[in-house]
Structures are given as structure tokens and as C-alpha cells.
Design an enzyme around this catalytic site. Sequence first.
Site, PDB file in Angstrom:
ATOM      1  CG  ASP A  53       5.786  -0.709   1.842  1.00 63.67           C
ATOM      2  OD1 ASP A  53       5.668  -1.732   1.135  1.00 63.67           O
ATOM      3  OD2 ASP A  53       6.071   0.418   1.376  1.00 63.67           O
ATOM      4  CE1 TYR A 111      -1.998   2.431   1.573  1.00 62.61           C
ATOM      5  CE2 TYR A 111      -2.794   2.775  -0.669  1.00 62.61           C
ATOM      6  CZ  TYR A 111      -2.175   1.982   0.277  1.00 62.61           C
ATOM      7  OH  TYR A 111      -1.739   0.724  -0.071  1.00 62.61           O
TER       8      TYR A 111
END
Length: 243
Positions: A53, A111
Site C-alpha cells: 500500500d 512482513y
Amino acid sequence: MRTIRLDIEYDGTDFAGWQRQSGTIPTVQGTIEKLLSQITQEEVLLNGAGRTDKGVHARQQVASCALHSSMELSRLAHSLNCLLPPTIRICNAVHVTDDFHARFSATERTYRYFVSETPSALCNRFTGCANALLDVGVMQQMAAMVVGEHDFTAFSREERDSPAKRCKVTSCRWHRLHGMVVLQISANRFLRSMVRYLVHAMLQGGKGRLAPTLFQDMVESGTSSYRMVAAPASGLFLWRIGY
């Protein structure tokens, strides 16, 4: 025609995410595609392993593309790095088999989220700030609840009727590192903004504002009456892609 794999790192602060967008909106994918097309004199379309994002960074993003150009790949990577902004680097470029696809061939994505407990002018581009001392023991207890296959709709921006809601988390743990509190989480796939929603909820637990039992109910049911908020994008890194 040959298939190329690119390993990429970037500071996502000034980009509207990975995925190309129409017009002049700067994205990582769009920036690399434009320069690759310029260098090779052919239209190039990249496939990325993860669609980060706006404001999210990558230590290892993997992209694949098909090229007619026979340019030596070390030269291609060097040419790209000479033209790219300093916030995007091509770390490696290799020839792979034609059936390789950066997204669909990936088996695991990892992540990391970096949290500072107090504000830092030097680290604010690459951390989220808790503005509080955190109980990492409670947060680690909550992280253990995430491991396994669950419906993570409560922790995402996906539509409630989205058909693909389940993700298999293989590991999730918090630890302290160089003065930061860091989450590392690995899964076969992630829903949109899933990591940032999970981080915010676990930080609330670390501040004593969200009971671990309520968090567990949210993970197990896939629903929540709790007001969900996404942690800032600045602290999130796409860390590693597994194949």
C-alpha cells in the site's frame, strides 16, 4: 522472449503503493515499468509478489516480466539503477524459467513492522510510534493466537463478501531489536492492510486497552465489534518472499 526476475527494495514513503495507477500518480511498479520500457525499447509489464500500500516499504519485493531484449542482465540492472530515484534499487536481476510468476509462484510472504515507543525525528519514515511503553509479553501472547489458518476479514479492508478470506499464518512473533519493538509475520497470503490492522490491535493489547481474549475471539470468528484502525504504513516492510 525470456522471463526475468527482479529483486527490488524501496522506500515507499513518496509512492502511492506498488501497483501502477492511471495518470501521473507515482507508484513503484509504474516507475520501474516506464524505465524498463525506455531502456529495452519495448513495452514491459511487471508482476509483483506483493501489492504494498501507499507508504509501505520493501526490503525484498520480487517482480517478474517477459522481455524480448537480449541485454546482459547485470547491465540492465545497472542501467535501471542509474535512472531510478534513490528510493528504489534493483538488487538482483536473473533469468528464470518461463513458468515462473512472481506472485503465483510464491509460497510464503514475510512482513516486518517496526515500532518505536517514543517519537523519533530520525526514524519516523520507517517506524510506527506507540507513544507508550509496551507490554511485549502480552503482545507476544496475542501474536501466538494468529498462527494457523483463519478468516482474517476482521483485520482487513476486504469486502465482507470477498470469497478469499482465509490465510494460513505460519509464524508471528514480537521481539525487541536495537531499541525497536518488531513484529515478524509470515503467511501464504495476506488480505489488504491485514498486517497493519493486526499490529494496531496488538499494540492496543500492549497498552492494556484491548483484552487478549477479545482479540482471540476476533481471530477465531473473523468478525469484530471493536473499532478497527490500521497502524501507520511507515513502519511496515515487505521483508522476504519465499518460493
